[in-house]
Design a protein around this motif. Sequence first.
Motif, PDB file in Angstrom:
ATOM      1  N   MET A  78       0.839  -1.181   0.000  1.00 54.58           N
ATOM      2  CA  MET A  78       0.000   0.000   0.000  1.00 54.58           C
ATOM      3  C   MET A  78       0.881   1.239   0.000  1.00 54.58           C
ATOM      4  SD  MET A  78      -3.063  -0.935   2.635  1.00 54.58           S
ATOM      5  CE  MET A  78      -4.056  -2.391   2.369  1.00 54.58           C
ATOM      6  N   SER A  79       0.306   2.319  -0.445  1.00 57.23           N
ATOM      7  CA  SER A  79       1.042   3.565  -0.478  1.00 57.23           C
ATOM      8  C   SER A  79       1.454   3.963   0.927  1.00 57.23           C
ATOM      9  CB  SER A  79       0.164   4.661  -1.084  1.00 57.23           C
ATOM     10  OG  SER A  79       0.769   5.918  -0.928  1.00 57.23           O
ATOM     11  N   ARG A  80       2.726   4.342   1.076  1.00 57.66           N
ATOM     12  CA  ARG A  80       3.208   4.737   2.399  1.00 57.66           C
ATOM     13  C   ARG A  80       3.311   6.249   2.535  1.00 57.66           C
ATOM     14  NH1 ARG A  80       7.731  -0.007   3.627  1.00 57.66           N
ATOM     15  NH2 ARG A  80       6.832  -1.517   2.222  1.00 57.66           N
ATOM     16  N   ASP A  81       3.286   6.985   1.415  1.00 62.99           N
ATOM     17  CA  ASP A  81       3.493   8.422   1.465  1.00 62.99           C
ATOM     18  C   ASP A  81       2.452   9.118   2.328  1.00 62.99           C
ATOM     19  OD1 ASP A  81       5.608   8.052  -0.195  1.00 62.99           O
ATOM     20  OD2 ASP A  81       4.541   8.599  -2.030  1.00 62.99           O
ATOM     21  N   ALA A  82       1.199   8.689   2.206  1.00 61.80           N
ATOM     22  CA  ALA A  82       0.113   9.371   2.902  1.00 61.80           C
ATOM     23  C   ALA A  82       0.123   9.109   4.396  1.00 61.80           C
ATOM     24  CB  ALA A  82      -1.227   8.936   2.314  1.00 61.80           C
ATOM     25  N   THR A  83       0.802   8.088   4.837  1.00 55.82           N
ATOM     26  CA  THR A  83       0.740   7.694   6.243  1.00 55.82           C
ATOM     27  C   THR A  83       2.060   7.855   6.990  1.00 55.82           C
ATOM     28  OG1 THR A  83       1.225   5.402   5.632  1.00 55.82           O
ATOM     29  CG2 THR A  83      -1.091   6.029   5.757  1.00 55.82           C
ATOM     30  N   SER A  84       3.187   7.912   6.283  1.00 58.06           N
ATOM     31  CA  SER A  84       4.480   7.916   6.968  1.00 58.06           C
ATOM     32  C   SER A  84       4.677   9.175   7.807  1.00 58.06           C
ATOM     33  CB  SER A  84       5.618   7.774   5.958  1.00 58.06           C
ATOM     34  OG  SER A  84       5.558   8.796   4.987  1.00 58.06           O
ATOM     35  N   LEU A 110      -2.141   2.636  10.025  1.00 59.99           N
ATOM     36  CA  LEU A 110      -2.600   3.772   9.238  1.00 59.99           C
ATOM     37  C   LEU A 110      -2.723   3.361   7.774  1.00 59.99           C
ATOM     38  CD1 LEU A 110      -0.163   6.414  10.777  1.00 59.99           C
ATOM     39  CD2 LEU A 110      -2.487   5.863  11.542  1.00 59.99           C
ATOM     40  N   ILE A 111      -3.850   3.665   7.174  1.00 66.29           N
ATOM     41  CA  ILE A 111      -4.074   3.319   5.777  1.00 66.29           C
ATOM     42  C   ILE A 111      -4.628   4.543   5.051  1.00 66.29           C
ATOM     43  CG2 ILE A 111      -6.377   2.381   6.269  1.00 66.29           C
ATOM     44  CD1 ILE A 111      -5.899   0.360   3.992  1.00 66.29           C
ATOM     45  N   ALA A 112      -4.090   4.821   3.874  1.00 62.88           N
ATOM     46  CA  ALA A 112      -4.575   5.942   3.086  1.00 62.88           C
ATOM     47  C   ALA A 112      -5.989   5.664   2.588  1.00 62.88           C
ATOM     48  CB  ALA A 112      -3.641   6.191   1.905  1.00 62.88           C
ATOM     49  N   GLU A 113      -6.756   6.732   2.472  1.00 57.85           N
ATOM     50  CA  GLU A 113      -8.157   6.601   2.044  1.00 57.85           C
ATOM     51  C   GLU A 113      -8.270   5.859   0.716  1.00 57.85           C
ATOM     52  OE1 GLU A 113     -12.122   6.806   2.134  1.00 57.85           O
ATOM     53  OE2 GLU A 113     -11.113   8.064   3.619  1.00 57.85           O
ATOM     54  N   HIS A 114      -7.409   6.169  -0.250  1.00 58.93           N
ATOM     55  CA  HIS A 114      -7.537   5.521  -1.560  1.00 58.93           C
ATOM     56  C   HIS A 114      -7.144   4.051  -1.475  1.00 58.93           C
ATOM     57  CE1 HIS A 114      -3.209   6.090  -1.726  1.00 58.93           C
ATOM     58  NE2 HIS A 114      -3.141   5.473  -2.884  1.00 58.93           N
ATOM     59  N   ASP A 115      -6.245   3.695  -0.564  1.00 57.77           N
ATOM     60  CA  ASP A 115      -5.910   2.285  -0.378  1.00 57.77           C
ATOM     61  C   ASP A 115      -7.064   1.529   0.287  1.00 57.77           C
ATOM     62  OD1 ASP A 115      -3.374   2.298  -1.516  1.00 57.77           O
ATOM     63  OD2 ASP A 115      -2.386   2.870   0.340  1.00 57.77           O
ATOM     64  N   GLU A 137      -9.144   8.217  -7.223  1.00 58.41           N
ATOM     65  CA  GLU A 137      -9.342   7.170  -8.211  1.00 58.41           C
ATOM     66  C   GLU A 137      -8.058   6.431  -8.532  1.00 58.41           C
ATOM     67  OE1 GLU A 137      -9.624  10.373  -8.687  1.00 58.41           O
ATOM     68  OE2 GLU A 137      -8.730  11.042 -10.570  1.00 58.41           O
ATOM     69  N   ASP A 138      -6.930   6.858  -7.906  1.00 55.91           N
ATOM     70  CA  ASP A 138      -5.647   6.203  -8.165  1.00 55.91           C
ATOM     71  C   ASP A 138      -5.718   4.765  -7.679  1.00 55.91           C
ATOM     72  OD1 ASP A 138      -3.055   5.474  -8.499  1.00 55.91           O
ATOM     73  OD2 ASP A 138      -2.181   7.087  -7.315  1.00 55.91           O
ATOM     74  N   ASN A 139      -5.379   3.807  -8.537  1.00 58.56           N
ATOM     75  CA  ASN A 139      -5.464   2.397  -8.191  1.00 58.56           C
ATOM     76  C   ASN A 139      -4.115   1.795  -7.849  1.00 58.56           C
ATOM     77  OD1 ASN A 139      -8.217   2.029  -8.434  1.00 58.56           O
ATOM     78  ND2 ASN A 139      -8.081   1.916 -10.662  1.00 58.56           N
ATOM     79  N   ARG A 140      -3.111   2.627  -7.596  1.00 58.61           N
ATOM     80  CA  ARG A 140      -1.802   2.085  -7.251  1.00 58.61           C
ATOM     81  C   ARG A 140      -1.815   1.709  -5.780  1.00 58.61           C
ATOM     82  NH1 ARG A 140       1.909   6.857  -8.363  1.00 58.61           N
ATOM     83  NH2 ARG A 140       0.078   7.904  -7.549  1.00 58.61           N
ATOM     84  N   HIS A 141      -2.613   0.699  -5.444  1.00 51.32           N
ATOM     85  CA  HIS A 141      -2.796   0.365  -4.050  1.00 51.32           C
ATOM     86  C   HIS A 141      -1.804  -0.705  -3.613  1.00 51.32           C
ATOM     87  CE1 HIS A 141      -5.674  -1.785  -6.637  1.00 51.32           C
ATOM     88  NE2 HIS A 141      -5.182  -2.824  -6.027  1.00 51.32           N
ATOM     89  N   VAL A 142      -1.573  -0.638  -2.316  1.00 49.93           N
ATOM     90  CA  VAL A 142      -0.722  -1.594  -1.616  1.00 49.93           C
ATOM     91  C   VAL A 142       0.507  -1.963  -2.410  1.00 49.93           C
ATOM     92  CG1 VAL A 142      -0.683  -3.618  -0.217  1.00 49.93           C
ATOM     93  CG2 VAL A 142      -2.809  -2.533  -0.633  1.00 49.93           C
TER      94      VAL A 142
END
Length: 461
Positions: free
Chosen positions: A1-7, A55-60, A456-461
Amino acid sequence: MSRDATSSLAAQIDARLSAPGAMDAARFASFLGGQQRLGLTHGGRALCRHLRPYLIAEHDYAAVARAAERIAAALERVARRALVDAALAEELGLSADERALAALDPGEGPFLTVGRLDMLVTEGGFSFIEYNADSPAGITDQLLIEETLMALPHLAPLRRGRGVRAPAPHRALLCALREGYAAWGGREARPTIAIVDWKTAATSAEFNVLADLFSAEGHRALILDPDELELDGGRLSAGGERIDLVYRRVITQELVGRRGLDHPLVRAYRDRAAYVANSFRTKPLNKKAAFAVLSAPEFADLFSPEQRAAIAEHIPWTRRVRSGRTSWRGRDVDLLELIGAEQESFVLKPNDDYGGKGVLLGWQTPPDAWRAAVRDAEAQRAIVQERSRARTARMPTFRDGGVAEEEVYFDLCPFVFAGRMEGAMVRLSASAVSNVSAGGGVTGLLIVDDPRLKREDNRHV
């Protein structure tokens, strides 16, 4: 999952936790004691020992929800087909009693009221590896973590801040129960709810929390052992008190194994004397062989294009163990030879057990023990699943007089209520098998909104 939004938020939490006076032995002991008082326990053991929520980003979170709902819908197709397809029921390993139960028509309502998918977060995405569709626990963990972990000084500001939110699976459960009862034909505005499981259940503390929640919403709520139930004159009751809705937490195989098909709960379900959720039709969903049906190409026509895409992306290669040939990574192979030769690539699991019991991780099992397990697997109707390389996380805890970080395995286990995902159980463990009943713990889940990231970004996890 994306870490930028939570780090960034994780760093802020850890900085507050490291400040002088933020955590000491007395506060940590009080934190554990609060869990004991409130019921965030399993078998008397406080479940949350780590000091940061996941912590998880909303889009994830949205991406996990889309995938979880599609996989849950695909598994429901498998279960529905098994009701009318004897060959598929045999493939899943349904016993004669389980087939007899599944054949009973409970009336209208959702096929599955509440399920929990076990999900591993990997470096390249996420994988669903099991489905607890019989008696999923952990629904109140989020609520109790908000009252204990999130009340600690280093986390309390998040309860007032913007840009984060906590899911509410306990409320989604009650909503699904009410909706199912109404669809079934229930007429009481506030039906009496019985939470039914053995008195000795290790999850009994959770039942007290749920009973209080149901009562606060205007329901009469009872916690009952199956042996306290009576069926007389088309009326399910306990101690003379009528029951309208049964939230069934007793595991099907245990109820039938100990008490048989003539138990009052089974007869009340058959006679529609009370609404029972989950129904006894959900057993095919709980078989790990259902994941072999998802994975094997010969069953692909069961599923919609969207479901097939979710399966391809999020279900690891899974097969029922038996002699013969199959496909693996584009090759035609002998299944038993493959499992033996590529031990470190696979997990062996019993078809119908829970709590991590009987699970063998090939990369942690001595070769002799692995070979013996493979020899016995076909007769035991075991399944083999390709290894998903789970990501680990560093989580703060308190030990040896101070705050320290631990490297832990974790999994995120989404709850699905009548087809809709709400929240997830977050399990943490020093072991790659992160089951609470096997000694693991839990933490909370916070959803982080980052306006810099497109929803709408689907670059999840």
